[in-house]
Design an enzyme around this catalytic site. Sequence first.
Site, PDB file in Angstrom:
ATOM      1  N   SER A  84      44.102  14.536  40.538  1.00 31.97           N
ATOM      2  CA  SER A  84      43.698  15.019  39.215  1.00 31.97           C
ATOM      3  C   SER A  84      42.580  16.047  39.281  1.00 31.97           C
ATOM      4  O   SER A  84      42.113  16.508  38.235  1.00 31.97           O
ATOM      5  CB  SER A  84      43.248  13.844  38.341  1.00 31.97           C
ATOM      6  OG  SER A  84      42.039  13.308  38.836  1.00 31.97           O
ATOM      7  N   THR A 196      40.386  13.926  36.286  1.00 34.61           N
ATOM      8  CA  THR A 196      39.123  14.652  36.078  1.00 34.61           C
ATOM      9  C   THR A 196      37.937  13.859  36.613  1.00 34.61           C
ATOM     10  O   THR A 196      37.988  12.638  36.690  1.00 34.61           O
ATOM     11  CB  THR A 196      38.873  14.937  34.574  1.00 34.61           C
ATOM     12  OG1 THR A 196      40.015  15.524  34.011  1.00 34.61           O
ATOM     13  CG2 THR A 196      37.664  15.818  34.331  1.00 34.61           C
ATOM     14  N   THR A 214      38.534  19.498  37.139  1.00 33.86           N
ATOM     15  CA  THR A 214      39.847  18.869  36.927  1.00 33.86           C
ATOM     16  C   THR A 214      40.998  19.806  37.269  1.00 33.86           C
ATOM     17  O   THR A 214      40.823  21.029  37.281  1.00 33.86           O
ATOM     18  CB  THR A 214      39.989  18.475  35.436  1.00 33.86           C
ATOM     19  OG1 THR A 214      41.153  17.679  35.251  1.00 33.86           O
ATOM     20  CG2 THR A 214      40.102  19.693  34.532  1.00 33.86           C
ATOM     21  N   ARG A 224      47.370  26.749  29.990  1.00 35.86           N
ATOM     22  CA  ARG A 224      46.689  25.783  29.099  1.00 35.86           C
ATOM     23  C   ARG A 224      45.298  25.436  29.668  1.00 35.86           C
ATOM     24  O   ARG A 224      45.144  25.174  30.833  1.00 35.86           O
ATOM     25  CB  ARG A 224      47.527  24.517  28.977  1.00 35.86           C
ATOM     26  CG  ARG A 224      46.883  23.396  28.123  1.00 35.86           C
ATOM     27  CD  ARG A 224      46.159  22.386  28.974  1.00 35.86           C
ATOM     28  NE  ARG A 224      45.707  21.214  28.207  1.00 35.86           N
ATOM     29  CZ  ARG A 224      44.895  20.286  28.698  1.00 35.86           C
ATOM     30  NH1 ARG A 224      44.433  20.375  29.931  1.00 35.86           N
ATOM     31  NH2 ARG A 224      44.532  19.267  27.967  1.00 35.86           N
ATOM     32  N   THR A 247      36.435  12.764  29.957  1.00 38.67           N
ATOM     33  CA  THR A 247      37.741  12.854  30.604  1.00 38.67           C
ATOM     34  C   THR A 247      38.769  12.332  29.610  1.00 38.67           C
ATOM     35  O   THR A 247      38.425  11.673  28.628  1.00 38.67           O
ATOM     36  CB  THR A 247      37.812  12.005  31.896  1.00 38.67           C
ATOM     37  OG1 THR A 247      37.484  10.659  31.571  1.00 38.67           O
ATOM     38  CG2 THR A 247      36.843  12.495  32.948  1.00 38.67           C
ATOM     39  N   GLY A 248      40.038  12.607  29.897  1.00 34.39           N
ATOM     40  CA  GLY A 248      41.087  12.122  29.002  1.00 34.39           C
ATOM     41  C   GLY A 248      41.704  13.265  28.236  1.00 34.39           C
ATOM     42  O   GLY A 248      41.620  14.429  28.662  1.00 34.39           O
TER      43      GLY A 248
HETATM   44  N1  ASP Z   1      40.423  16.237  30.117  1.00 28.33           N
HETATM   45  C1  ASP Z   1      41.353  16.816  31.037  1.00 28.33           C
HETATM   46  C2  ASP Z   1      42.167  17.847  30.343  1.00 28.33           C
HETATM   47  O1  ASP Z   1      42.561  17.636  29.218  1.00 28.33           O
HETATM   48  C3  ASP Z   1      42.281  15.838  31.651  1.00 28.33           C
HETATM   49  C4  ASP Z   1      41.712  14.512  32.003  1.00 28.33           C
HETATM   50  O2  ASP Z   1      40.532  14.283  31.941  1.00 28.33           O
HETATM   51  O3  ASP Z   1      42.449  13.620  32.340  1.00 28.33           O
HETATM   52  O4  ASP Z   1      42.478  18.836  30.946  1.00 28.33           O
END
Ligand code: ASP
Length: 342
Positions: A84, A196, A214, A224, A247-248
Amino acid sequence: MIDRRNFLRTLSALGISLPVMGRGSMKPNPAARKNNPVILCSRGADWGGKVLKPGWDILAKKGSLLDAVEKSANVTELDPKDTSVGYGGLPNERGVVQLDASIMYGPTHNCGSVAALEGIKTPCSVARLVMERTDHIHIVGKGAQEFAIAHGFKVENLLTEESRKLWLQWKENLSDDDDWFPPKDGNYQMERTSGTINVLALDTNGDMAGITTTSGLSWKIPGRIGDSPIIGAGLYVDNEVGAVGATGRGEELLRSCGSFYGVEQMRVGKSPQEACEAVCQRIIDINGGKDKVDFDDKMVALNKDGEVGCASILGSKGNEPEVAYWSKNGFKVLKGTYLIKS
Ligand code: ASP
């Protein structure tokens, strides 16, 4: 009148270097209170120890705060086992790894970021150079790669065999109506994964800095950009208050300015833990309540007193969000809270 650029040129011609070049001036540090230094990352025991060790070693010797966060974040970026972040990150829908990263330095309130960067294993180090060696904050895509090359970074293939196979499985299982067939025994659903890492630190002077890095949402549309490289969304640091990383699901962190909101919650008196929960609650509210939320975001926070917090939107008993941190009391992992039982 001497402008900023000429001023910096004059200093450099005289052999004088500022602690961190770029925008922002050093402000007096209001409060170096207790518990420092501290360094944290948005992982549990599995990654936390190895990620934080280099950063902690630097901070414990009163070394550079920016080196500490960078060296720690580089651990995941360079490790192909983490799918990730950085090298070995899961690619976009075309099978190309595009990386996002940001850095913010409390004493100058300065920051830098790169997005959709291809071929460079350590995007947070490039983000640091954007902060320190340019008059810009965000550089994306081809421009970010050219900037990295100019600074001596090597362009490499970031797609590992493991990530390539996962991408191919996703692509082959996408639809029964296209020309891609999965192998006979390989017909499984590929979830969109995310990951991330945030690294936040407080040094012995009471100064703060942070990094978020990330490979973003797996199988994303090329180009994106998530929250991670956007200051205020995936990362925010205020030297008078604290630092927050996210994160997320990035789109939700972008439309809530999640990390900035978290720092502002601490500014008005919330603990890092309460601030993380407040961000998660805000995202739930924006979406119309708990019933409407089927995605996850996780916040980590560190304040000027070296207190740590962590919360996520989704979670369950035994599957709480975690934050790992290293302080004078050694390495610890804190189990945070979640707002919706998943
Ligand atoms: N926040 C990150 C993104 O949307 C992905 C992640 O943290 O899992 O690119």
